[in-house]
Design an enzyme around this catalytic site. Structure first.
Site, PDB file in Angstrom:
ATOM      1  N   ASP A  52       0.842  -1.200   0.000  1.00 33.57           N
ATOM      2  CA  ASP A  52       0.000   0.000   0.000  1.00 33.57           C
ATOM      3  C   ASP A  52       0.878   1.251   0.000  1.00 33.57           C
ATOM      4  O   ASP A  52       0.364   2.373  -0.043  1.00 33.57           O
ATOM      5  CB  ASP A  52      -1.011  -0.009   1.155  1.00 33.57           C
ATOM      6  CG  ASP A  52      -0.357  -0.067   2.512  1.00 33.57           C
ATOM      7  OD1 ASP A  52       0.887  -0.179   2.593  1.00 33.57           O
ATOM      8  OD2 ASP A  52      -1.090  -0.001   3.528  1.00 33.57           O
ATOM      9  N   SER A  53       2.211   1.069  -0.017  1.00 35.92           N
ATOM     10  CA  SER A  53       3.123   2.185  -0.274  1.00 35.92           C
ATOM     11  C   SER A  53       2.862   2.744  -1.677  1.00 35.92           C
ATOM     12  O   SER A  53       3.344   3.829  -2.009  1.00 35.92           O
ATOM     13  CB  SER A  53       4.582   1.735  -0.137  1.00 35.92           C
ATOM     14  OG  SER A  53       4.813   0.531  -0.846  1.00 35.92           O
ATOM     15  N   ASP A  91      -1.081  -6.037  -0.262  1.00 32.75           N
ATOM     16  CA  ASP A  91      -1.503  -5.408   0.996  1.00 32.75           C
ATOM     17  C   ASP A  91      -3.007  -5.200   1.022  1.00 32.75           C
ATOM     18  O   ASP A  91      -3.578  -4.669   0.057  1.00 32.75           O
ATOM     19  CB  ASP A  91      -0.852  -4.024   1.130  1.00 32.75           C
ATOM     20  CG  ASP A  91       0.341  -4.012   2.066  1.00 32.75           C
ATOM     21  OD1 ASP A  91       0.372  -4.836   3.005  1.00 32.75           O
ATOM     22  OD2 ASP A  91       1.226  -3.168   1.857  1.00 32.75           O
ATOM     23  N   LYS A 121      -1.285  -9.266   2.809  1.00 34.93           N
ATOM     24  CA  LYS A 121      -0.535  -8.794   3.983  1.00 34.93           C
ATOM     25  C   LYS A 121      -1.423  -7.854   4.782  1.00 34.93           C
ATOM     26  O   LYS A 121      -2.182  -7.070   4.205  1.00 34.93           O
ATOM     27  CB  LYS A 121       0.762  -8.094   3.571  1.00 34.93           C
ATOM     28  CG  LYS A 121       1.539  -7.534   4.777  1.00 34.93           C
ATOM     29  CD  LYS A 121       2.960  -7.168   4.433  1.00 34.93           C
ATOM     30  CE  LYS A 121       3.160  -5.829   3.788  1.00 34.93           C
ATOM     31  NZ  LYS A 121       2.655  -4.668   4.570  1.00 34.93           N
ATOM     32  N   GLU A 123      -1.495  -5.352   8.543  1.00 33.19           N
ATOM     33  CA  GLU A 123      -0.734  -4.736   9.632  1.00 33.19           C
ATOM     34  C   GLU A 123      -1.433  -4.965  10.975  1.00 33.19           C
ATOM     35  O   GLU A 123      -2.645  -4.761  11.085  1.00 33.19           O
ATOM     36  CB  GLU A 123      -0.597  -3.226   9.391  1.00 33.19           C
ATOM     37  CG  GLU A 123       0.227  -2.881   8.162  1.00 33.19           C
ATOM     38  CD  GLU A 123       0.416  -1.384   7.967  1.00 33.19           C
ATOM     39  OE1 GLU A 123       0.020  -0.585   8.847  1.00 33.19           O
ATOM     40  OE2 GLU A 123       0.963  -1.016   6.908  1.00 33.19           O
ATOM     41  N   GLU A 190       9.041  -4.004  10.484  1.00 32.35           N
ATOM     42  CA  GLU A 190       9.483  -2.727   9.912  1.00 32.35           C
ATOM     43  C   GLU A 190      10.040  -1.821  11.006  1.00 32.35           C
ATOM     44  O   GLU A 190       9.390  -1.568  12.024  1.00 32.35           O
ATOM     45  CB  GLU A 190       8.297  -2.038   9.192  1.00 32.35           C
ATOM     46  CG  GLU A 190       8.688  -0.699   8.590  1.00 32.35           C
ATOM     47  CD  GLU A 190       7.690  -0.157   7.570  1.00 32.35           C
ATOM     48  OE1 GLU A 190       6.709  -0.860   7.238  1.00 32.35           O
ATOM     49  OE2 GLU A 190       7.899   0.983   7.107  1.00 32.35           O
TER      50      GLU A 190
HETATM   51  O1  KIV Z   1       3.585  -1.130   1.614  1.00 34.18           O
HETATM   52  C1  KIV Z   1       4.772  -1.492   1.642  1.00 34.18           C
HETATM   53  O2  KIV Z   1       5.578  -1.197   0.743  1.00 34.18           O
HETATM   54  C2  KIV Z   1       5.208  -2.296   2.775  1.00 34.18           C
HETATM   55  C3  KIV Z   1       6.664  -2.612   2.865  1.00 34.18           C
HETATM   56  C4  KIV Z   1       7.401  -1.436   3.341  1.00 34.18           C
HETATM   57  C5  KIV Z   1       6.915  -3.795   3.714  1.00 34.18           C
HETATM   58  O3  KIV Z   1       4.433  -2.643   3.593  1.00 34.18           O
END
Ligand code: KIV
Length: 272
Positions: A52-53, A91, A121, A123, A190
Site C-alpha cells: 500500500d506504499s 496489501d 498482507k 498490519e 518494519e
Molecule cells: O507497503 C509497503 O511497501 C510495505 C513494505 C514497506 C513492507 O508494507
C-alpha cells in the site's frame, strides 16, 4: 534479460518456509505495475509485494491511508500478469479489514479473485487476530506486519523506530508468536531494533522479512522506487540505493526535450 525465471521453480509459501529452514535468505521487493514486475521477477526476487506504499510512490499521497481496495486490485492485476516465479502478495489497505473479520475476509477474497494474487498482507497483532484467523480459514495465505505499521501513523504520530521500549518489544514478540501460531506464512518487521528482530526470527517458525530491522531477519524487503534512487527525498538510515534512476531518467528526458526542440528527433530513419 535474465533467464532466472526459466531456471528456478515457482516460489510458494512452502518454498519460503524451506528457505528459512536451510538458512537461505529471502529477497523481497515491492512492485506496482506490469513492466516493473517483469524486471523484478526476472532478476530472481523471491517475493513481490504490491504494497500500500503505492499510495505514496504511485498516487502521491503523504500516507498509505487514502488508497482503496479497488486501486490496490488494479495495481496488483498488472503485477500478477508480469510475474512468472515470485510469490505475489498484496496489501489489504487501511479500512478494509480492521472493522470486522467478515469484512476482512470479503476484502481478501476480492484480492484473490479479482487480482489473482497468491497471498495478502495485514498490519497489526492481537487487534486483528479474528480477521487473520478467518482469512486463513478460507485458505488464503496471510503475511503479518509488525513494528512500524504505517496505516497507524495517526496513532504513533511519527515514522520513528518502534519497539525500543521493553513493553512495546514484549508486545511485538507476543504478536509475532501469535501470528506464527495462527499460521501466517511470513511476518514483515518494519523499523525495529536489529537485536529484537533477530530474536523474533529465532523464536518463530515462519520467515521474518525485515525492512530497517537488521541482518538477523530471514529476508529483506525494500520499496522499488527507494532502492532504485527514484525518490531522493526519502533517505532513511536503513535504505541502500542500488541505482540512481532519477538521474538516468532525468538525463534521458532532457535529451528528448532538446532533440524535439532542435528538430533532431525524429530523424529520417525514424519516420515512415
Ligand atoms: O507497503 C509497503 O511497501 C510495505 C513494505 C514497506 C513492507 O508494507
Amino acid at each position: 534479460m535474465s533467464t532466472y525465471t526459466e531456471q528456478k521453480p515457482k516460489v510458494t509459501t512452502r518454498r519460503l518456509a524451506e528457505m528459512k529452514q536451510r538458512g537461505e535468505k529471502i529477497a523481497c521487493l515491492t512492485a506496482y505495475d506490469y513492466t516493473t514486475a517483469t524486471l523484478v521477477d526476472g532478476a530472481g526476487i523471491d517475493l513481490i509485494l504490491v504494497g500500500d506504499s503505492a499510495s505514496n510512490v504511485m498516487a502521491g499521497n503523504t500516507t498509505t491511508l487514502p488508497i482503496t481496495l479497488d486501486e490496490m486490485i488494479i495495481y496488483a492485476r498488472g503485477v500478477v500478469r508480469g510475474v512468472k516465479r515470485a510469490l505475489v502478495v498484496v496489501d489489504l489497505p487501511f479500512g478494509t479489514y480492521q472493522g470486522n473479520s467478515k469484512e476482512a475476509l470479503a476484502s481478501a477474497i476480492r484480492v484473490m479473485k479479482e487480482a489473482n494474487a497468491e497471498a495478502v498482507k495485514m498490519e497489526g497483532g492481537s487487534e486483528i487476530r479474528e480477521s487473520v484467523e478467518r482469512i486463513l480459514s478460507a485458505g488464503i495465505p496471510v503475511m503479518g506486519h509488525l513494528g512500524l505499521t504505517p496505516q497507524s501513523i495517526n496513532k504513533f504520530g511519527t515514522y520513528n523506530v518502534r519497539a525500543k521500549e521493553e513493553a512495546e518489544a514484549q508486545k511485538l514478540i507476543s504478536d509475532a508468536r501469535m501470528l506464527d501460531e495462527l499460521g501466517c506464512f511470513a511476518i514483515v518487521l518494519e523499523k525495529v531494533p536489529a537485536a529484537l528482530a533477530s530474536a523474533v526470527a529465532q523464536q518463530v517458525s515462519c520467515p521474518v522479512i525485515g525492512i530497517g530491522a537488521g541482518n538477523g531477519c530471514d529476508g529483506q524487503i525494500l520499496v522499488f522506487q527507494d532502492m532504485m534512487g527514484m525518490n531522493h527525498g526519502f533517505s532513511p538510515k536503513f535504505l541502500r540505493r542500488y541505482a540512481d534512476l532519477a538521474a538516468v531518467i532525468n538525463d534521458g528526458l532532457e535529451h528528448y526535450v532538446a532533440d524535439v526542440k532542435s528538430g533532431d528527433f525524429p530523424s529520417a530513419a525514424e519516420q515512415y
